[in-house]
Write a protein that holds these residues in place. Structure first.
Motif, PDB file in Angstrom:
ATOM      1  N   PHE A 105       0.838  -1.198   0.000  1.00 57.12           N
ATOM      2  CA  PHE A 105       0.000   0.000   0.000  1.00 57.12           C
ATOM      3  C   PHE A 105       0.878   1.255   0.000  1.00 57.12           C
ATOM      4  O   PHE A 105       1.808   1.361   0.790  1.00 57.12           O
ATOM      5  CB  PHE A 105      -0.898  -0.013   1.249  1.00 57.12           C
ATOM      6  CG  PHE A 105      -1.665   1.256   1.455  1.00 57.12           C
ATOM      7  CD1 PHE A 105      -2.869   1.465   0.794  1.00 57.12           C
ATOM      8  CD2 PHE A 105      -1.178   2.251   2.295  1.00 57.12           C
ATOM      9  CE1 PHE A 105      -3.574   2.640   0.987  1.00 57.12           C
ATOM     10  CE2 PHE A 105      -1.879   3.431   2.481  1.00 57.12           C
ATOM     11  CZ  PHE A 105      -3.082   3.629   1.821  1.00 57.12           C
TER      12      PHE A 105
ATOM     13  N   SER B 249       0.742  -2.489   8.919  1.00 56.24           N
ATOM     14  CA  SER B 249       1.915  -1.605   8.896  1.00 56.24           C
ATOM     15  C   SER B 249       2.390  -1.236   7.492  1.00 56.24           C
ATOM     16  O   SER B 249       3.179  -0.302   7.345  1.00 56.24           O
ATOM     17  CB  SER B 249       3.059  -2.251   9.680  1.00 56.24           C
ATOM     18  OG  SER B 249       3.398  -3.505   9.110  1.00 56.24           O
TER      19      SER B 249
ATOM     20  N   ASP C  17       1.172  -6.982   9.731  1.00 55.68           N
ATOM     21  CA  ASP C  17       0.357  -6.869   8.522  1.00 55.68           C
ATOM     22  C   ASP C  17       0.035  -8.284   8.056  1.00 55.68           C
ATOM     23  O   ASP C  17       0.772  -9.237   8.325  1.00 55.68           O
ATOM     24  CB  ASP C  17       1.134  -6.116   7.432  1.00 55.68           C
ATOM     25  CG  ASP C  17       0.211  -5.467   6.398  1.00 55.68           C
ATOM     26  OD1 ASP C  17       0.114  -4.221   6.384  1.00 55.68           O
ATOM     27  OD2 ASP C  17      -0.412  -6.208   5.605  1.00 55.68           O
ATOM     28  N   VAL C  18      -1.044  -8.405   7.300  1.00 59.05           N
ATOM     29  CA  VAL C  18      -1.451  -9.704   6.756  1.00 59.05           C
ATOM     30  C   VAL C  18      -0.610 -10.080   5.531  1.00 59.05           C
ATOM     31  O   VAL C  18      -0.526 -11.246   5.143  1.00 59.05           O
ATOM     32  CB  VAL C  18      -2.954  -9.657   6.399  1.00 59.05           C
ATOM     33  CG1 VAL C  18      -3.192  -8.871   5.107  1.00 59.05           C
ATOM     34  CG2 VAL C  18      -3.580 -11.026   6.311  1.00 59.05           C
TER      35      VAL C  18
ATOM     36  N   ALA D 120       4.288  -6.617   2.747  1.00 56.91           N
ATOM     37  CA  ALA D 120       4.220  -5.492   3.687  1.00 56.91           C
ATOM     38  C   ALA D 120       5.130  -5.759   4.883  1.00 56.91           C
ATOM     39  O   ALA D 120       5.887  -4.876   5.314  1.00 56.91           O
ATOM     40  CB  ALA D 120       2.779  -5.267   4.149  1.00 56.91           C
TER      41      ALA D 120
ATOM     42  N   ASP E  76      -3.331 -11.794  10.853  1.00 52.67           N
ATOM     43  CA  ASP E  76      -4.594 -11.330  10.283  1.00 52.67           C
ATOM     44  C   ASP E  76      -5.219 -10.371  11.292  1.00 52.67           C
ATOM     45  O   ASP E  76      -5.704 -10.806  12.343  1.00 52.67           O
ATOM     46  CB  ASP E  76      -5.508 -12.529  10.013  1.00 52.67           C
ATOM     47  CG  ASP E  76      -6.870 -12.097   9.463  1.00 52.67           C
ATOM     48  OD1 ASP E  76      -7.021 -10.909   9.112  1.00 52.67           O
ATOM     49  OD2 ASP E  76      -7.762 -12.957   9.387  1.00 52.67           O
TER      50      ASP E  76
ATOM     51  N   ASN F 179      -3.871   2.842  10.433  1.00 51.86           N
ATOM     52  CA  ASN F 179      -4.510   3.431   9.252  1.00 51.86           C
ATOM     53  C   ASN F 179      -5.149   2.240   8.538  1.00 51.86           C
ATOM     54  O   ASN F 179      -4.501   1.556   7.756  1.00 51.86           O
ATOM     55  CB  ASN F 179      -3.444   4.117   8.375  1.00 51.86           C
ATOM     56  CG  ASN F 179      -4.033   4.665   7.087  1.00 51.86           C
ATOM     57  OD1 ASN F 179      -5.221   4.500   6.810  1.00 51.86           O
ATOM     58  ND2 ASN F 179      -3.196   5.304   6.285  1.00 51.86           N
ATOM     59  N   PRO F 180      -6.405   1.948   8.870  1.00 50.04           N
ATOM     60  CA  PRO F 180      -6.979   0.667   8.424  1.00 50.04           C
ATOM     61  C   PRO F 180      -7.272   0.628   6.928  1.00 50.04           C
ATOM     62  O   PRO F 180      -7.464   1.672   6.304  1.00 50.04           O
ATOM     63  CB  PRO F 180      -8.279   0.578   9.222  1.00 50.04           C
ATOM     64  CG  PRO F 180      -8.643   1.984   9.527  1.00 50.04           C
ATOM     65  CD  PRO F 180      -7.367   2.765   9.622  1.00 50.04           C
ATOM     66  N   PRO F 181      -7.328  -0.583   6.369  1.00 52.34           N
ATOM     67  CA  PRO F 181      -7.644  -0.717   4.943  1.00 52.34           C
ATOM     68  C   PRO F 181      -9.136  -0.509   4.713  1.00 52.34           C
ATOM     69  O   PRO F 181      -9.941  -0.779   5.603  1.00 52.34           O
ATOM     70  CB  PRO F 181      -7.282  -2.176   4.658  1.00 52.34           C
ATOM     71  CG  PRO F 181      -7.502  -2.867   5.962  1.00 52.34           C
ATOM     72  CD  PRO F 181      -7.181  -1.873   7.036  1.00 52.34           C
TER      73      PRO F 181
ATOM     74  N   ALA G 135     -11.984  -5.860   7.322  1.00 57.64           N
ATOM     75  CA  ALA G 135     -10.652  -5.950   7.930  1.00 57.64           C
ATOM     76  C   ALA G 135     -10.492  -4.865   8.982  1.00 57.64           C
ATOM     77  O   ALA G 135      -9.936  -5.107  10.059  1.00 57.64           O
ATOM     78  CB  ALA G 135      -9.565  -5.844   6.866  1.00 57.64           C
TER      79      ALA G 135
HETATM   80  C1  LIG Z   1      -4.251   1.815   4.539  1.00 64.33           C
HETATM   81  S1  LIG Z   1      -2.905   0.672   4.558  1.00 64.33           S
HETATM   82  C2  LIG Z   1      -1.811   1.454   5.730  1.00 64.33           C
HETATM   83  C3  LIG Z   1      -0.386   1.005   5.573  1.00 64.33           C
HETATM   84  C4  LIG Z   1       0.642   1.767   6.409  1.00 64.33           C
HETATM   85  N1  LIG Z   1       0.367   1.665   7.830  1.00 64.33           N
HETATM   86  C5  LIG Z   1       0.699   3.223   6.004  1.00 64.33           C
HETATM   87  O1  LIG Z   1       0.316   4.036   6.829  1.00 64.33           O
HETATM   88  O2  LIG Z   1       1.121   3.520   4.882  1.00 64.33           O
HETATM   89  C6  LIG Z   1      -3.622  -0.688   5.400  1.00 64.33           C
HETATM   90  C7  LIG Z   1      -2.725  -1.898   5.572  1.00 64.33           C
HETATM   91  O3  LIG Z   1      -3.499  -2.913   6.204  1.00 64.33           O
HETATM   92  C8  LIG Z   1      -3.091  -4.156   5.689  1.00 64.33           C
HETATM   93  N2  LIG Z   1      -4.172  -5.126   5.890  1.00 64.33           N
HETATM   94  C9  LIG Z   1      -5.284  -5.347   5.133  1.00 64.33           C
HETATM   95  N3  LIG Z   1      -6.019  -6.339   5.663  1.00 64.33           N
HETATM   96  C10 LIG Z   1      -5.363  -6.747   6.774  1.00 64.33           C
HETATM   97  C11 LIG Z   1      -5.608  -7.745   7.738  1.00 64.33           C
HETATM   98  N4  LIG Z   1      -6.685  -8.536   7.673  1.00 64.33           N
HETATM   99  N5  LIG Z   1      -4.709  -7.901   8.736  1.00 64.33           N
HETATM  100  C12 LIG Z   1      -3.595  -7.128   8.812  1.00 64.33           C
HETATM  101  N6  LIG Z   1      -3.302  -6.170   7.918  1.00 64.33           N
HETATM  102  C13 LIG Z   1      -4.184  -5.974   6.923  1.00 64.33           C
HETATM  103  C14 LIG Z   1      -2.784  -3.904   4.230  1.00 64.33           C
HETATM  104  O4  LIG Z   1      -1.916  -4.909   3.731  1.00 64.33           O
HETATM  105  C15 LIG Z   1      -2.149  -2.501   4.303  1.00 64.33           C
HETATM  106  O5  LIG Z   1      -0.755  -2.610   4.413  1.00 64.33           O
END
Ligand SMILES: C[S@@+](CC[C@H](N)C(=O)[O-])C[C@H]1O[C@@H](n2cnc3c(N)ncnc32)[C@H](O)[C@@H]1O
Length: 382
Positions: free
Chosen positions: A216, A247, A269-270, A274, A297, A313-315, A326
Motif C-alpha cells: 500500500f 503496517s 500486517d497480513v 508489507a 490477520d 490506518n486501516p484498509p 478488515a
Molecule cells: C491503509 S494501509 C496502511 C499502511 C501503512 N500503515 C501506512 O500508513 O502507509 C492498510 C494496511 O493494512 C493491511 N491489511 C489489510 N487487511 C489486513 C488484515 N486482515 N490484517 C492485517 N493487515 C491488513 C494492508 O496490507 C495494508 O498494508
C-alpha cells in the motif's frame, strides 16, 4: 485434455453427502483448464510448478488433485489465503506443497507458474522479474484475472521480463495472459539495478522508505498517514509497547520508534510483502532492534494486553472490493491487544462511519483532528 469438472472432483471427496465445501471461480477454473495446454510436461515433474497469489487455495489444490502435480511451490502474499489453502488441503487430505521463503527458492528451475492477478502492477512486475531471473528457460508464466480489472499495461509489465506475451480470448468474465521466453540475461543484468524493493528517501520525514511491489502506497507517505503522524506525539506518551496495525511499508512503526527512543514497537500486517517492507524500513532507519515485525490477520497473532498504544490506518479495500471487514476486525483485536487504559489511535476517511464502531468495540472515542478528508480518533480501552 478435456476441461475437468472440479465440482465432480469434490463430490468424490470425503463426505459424499455433505455440501461442496468450496467452490471454484471462473478465473481459477480457466487457469487450471489451460495449464496442461501451455505446459503439460511441467505438471508431470515434481517441483516444476509454482502457484502465486492463490486467493483461496483452490488453484493449488486443483494442480495437485486434478493434474497430479507434486512438490508444488506456493507464494501467497496474504496470510488469510495461506490459511485457506492449509484448511482446504487438510480437509481433502492433500499435501505436496510448501511455501518457500524467498523468490529465489520459489522460482528456481520452475517451468510453469500459475498466477492469480491482483490489481497491483508493481506486484506483477516484481514477481515477473523474479520468474524471468530464476525459472527454467522453458518456463511459462500463466496469469489469470477478471477481465474488468485487467488493463493492457499488464502486458507491458510482462514484456519487461518476457520476450513473448499473449492474451487469451475472454472466457466468461475472465482472461489469461501467457508470458514465455524469459529475458534471463536482461533479468540478471537488471538484478543489479532491480527496482524491488524500492527505496525512496522522504525529505519531509528524513526517512528512507522501502517497499516491495504491491505494498500500500509503495515507498511513499500516504496522505492519511501524514495526518496521523502529525498528531501522534500526543498519543499515550507513557507507552512502553506500541503496535502498528496494518503496517504496510512500516512508516508509522519506524517513525514512532525514532521519535521515542525507549519504545518497543510491533509492526504487523497480513501481507508478506508489507511485513518484509516494514522490516526493511525499520532497519534502514536505525530502529530495527526495537521494531518487531509479525505477519498476522488483523493482529490476531499478538498477545492479549501486550501494548499500551495501537496506531492504525486501516484498509478499506480488499484488492478490488471496498470492504470495512478488515478494519472492524482490527478494531476488535486492538481492544484485545491493549491493556486497560491503553488507546487505539486511528486515521480514517471522514466519510466512513467508524466512530460508533470504535465506541462499541474499543471504548470511549474522542476526535483528535479532522481535515477535509481525514479524521483522527483516539479510543480508550476501558
Ligand atoms: C491503509 S494501509 C496502511 C499502511 C501503512 N500503515 C501506512 O500508513 O502507509 C492498510 C494496511 O493494512 C493491511 N491489511 C489489510 N487487511 C489486513 C488484515 N486482515 N490484517 C492485517 N493487515 C491488513 C494492508 O496490507 C495494508 O498494508
Amino acid at each position: 485434455m478435456p476441461a475437468f469438472d472440479f465440482a465432480d472432483f469434490f463430490r468424490r471427496t470425503p463426505d459424499d453427502d455433505g455440501p461442496d465445501l468450496i467452490t471454484i471461480d471462473g478465473t481459477d477454473r480457466f487457469l487450471l483448464d489451460e495449464a496442461p495446454h501451455v505446459h503439460g510436461d511441467a505438471l508431470r515433474h515434481p517441483g516444476a510448478v509454482t502457484v502465486v497469489d492463490d486467493q483461496r487455495g483452490v488453484l493449488t489444490l486443483g494442480v495437485l488433485a486434478v493434474h497430479g502435480a507434486d512438490d508444488v511451490r506456493v507464494v501467497q502474499d496474504s496470510l488469510v489465503s495461506e490459511r485457506a489453502l492449509e484448511s482446504i488441503a487438510g480437509t481433502f487430505g492433500r499435501r505436496g506443497f510448501h511455501h518457500p521463503e524467498t523468490y529465489e527458492d520459489a522460482f528456481t528451475d520452475a517451468r510453469l507458474v500459475l498466477l492469480r492477478l491482483s490489481k497491483s502492477h508493481d506486484r506483477l512486475d516484481e514477481v515477473a522479474r523474479a520468474v524471468a531471473r530464476f525459472a527454467a528457460p522453458d518456463v511459462v508464466l500463466l496469469c489469470g484475472g477478471r477481465t474488468k480489472y485487467m488493463t493492457l499495461s499488464q502486458n507491458d509489465v510482462l514484456r519487461r521480463s518476457f520476450g513473448e506475451v499473449a492474451a487469451s480470448r475472454g472466457r466468461g468474465k475472465s482472461r489469461l495472459l501467457v508470458a514465455q521466453d524469459p529475458l534471463r540475461a536482461a533479468a540478471n543484468r537488471a538484478a543489479i539495478t532491480d527496482p524491488w524493493p524500492r527505496r525512496v528517501h522522504l525529505d519531509e520525514l528524513g526517512m528512507t522508505i522501502a517497499a516491495h511491489g504491491g505494498v500500500f502506497a509503495g515507498a511513499s507517505l500516504d496522505l492519511g498517514t501524514r495526518v496521523l503522524l502529525g498528531e501522534m506525539d500526543a498519543a499515550v506518551p507513557t507507552a512502553r509497547v506500541a503496535v502498528d496495525l496494518g503496517s504496510g511499508n512500516g512508516v508509522i512503526a519506524t517513525e514512532i520508534a525514532r521519535r521515542r527512543p525507549g519504545l518497543r514497537v510491533i509492526a504487523t500486517d497480513v501481507s508478506a510483502v508489507a511485513v518484509a517492507s516494514s522490516r526493511m524500513t525499520a532497519d534502514l532507519n536505525g530502529v530495527g532492534d526495537r521494531v518487531r515485525t509479525v505477519r498476522s490477520d488483523a493482529g490476531d497473532e499478538l498477545d492479549e494486553g501486550s501494548a499500551q498504544l495501537v496506531l492504525c490506518n486501516p484498509p478499506f479495500h480488499a484488492d478490488t472490493t471496498v470492504s470495512t471487514d478488515a478494519a472492524e476486525a482490527m478494531f476488535r483485536n486492538a481492544a484485545t491487544i491493549l491493556q486497560s487504559g491503553g488507546e487505539l489511535w486511528c486515521v480514517w476517511n471522514s466519510h466512513l462511519r467508524y466512530r460508533p464502531v470504535l465506541e462499541k468495540t474499543v471504548g470511549p472515542t474522542r476526535q483528535i483532528t479532522r481535515t477535509d478528508r481525514f479524521t483522527v480518533t483516539a479510543s480508550r480501552r476501558s
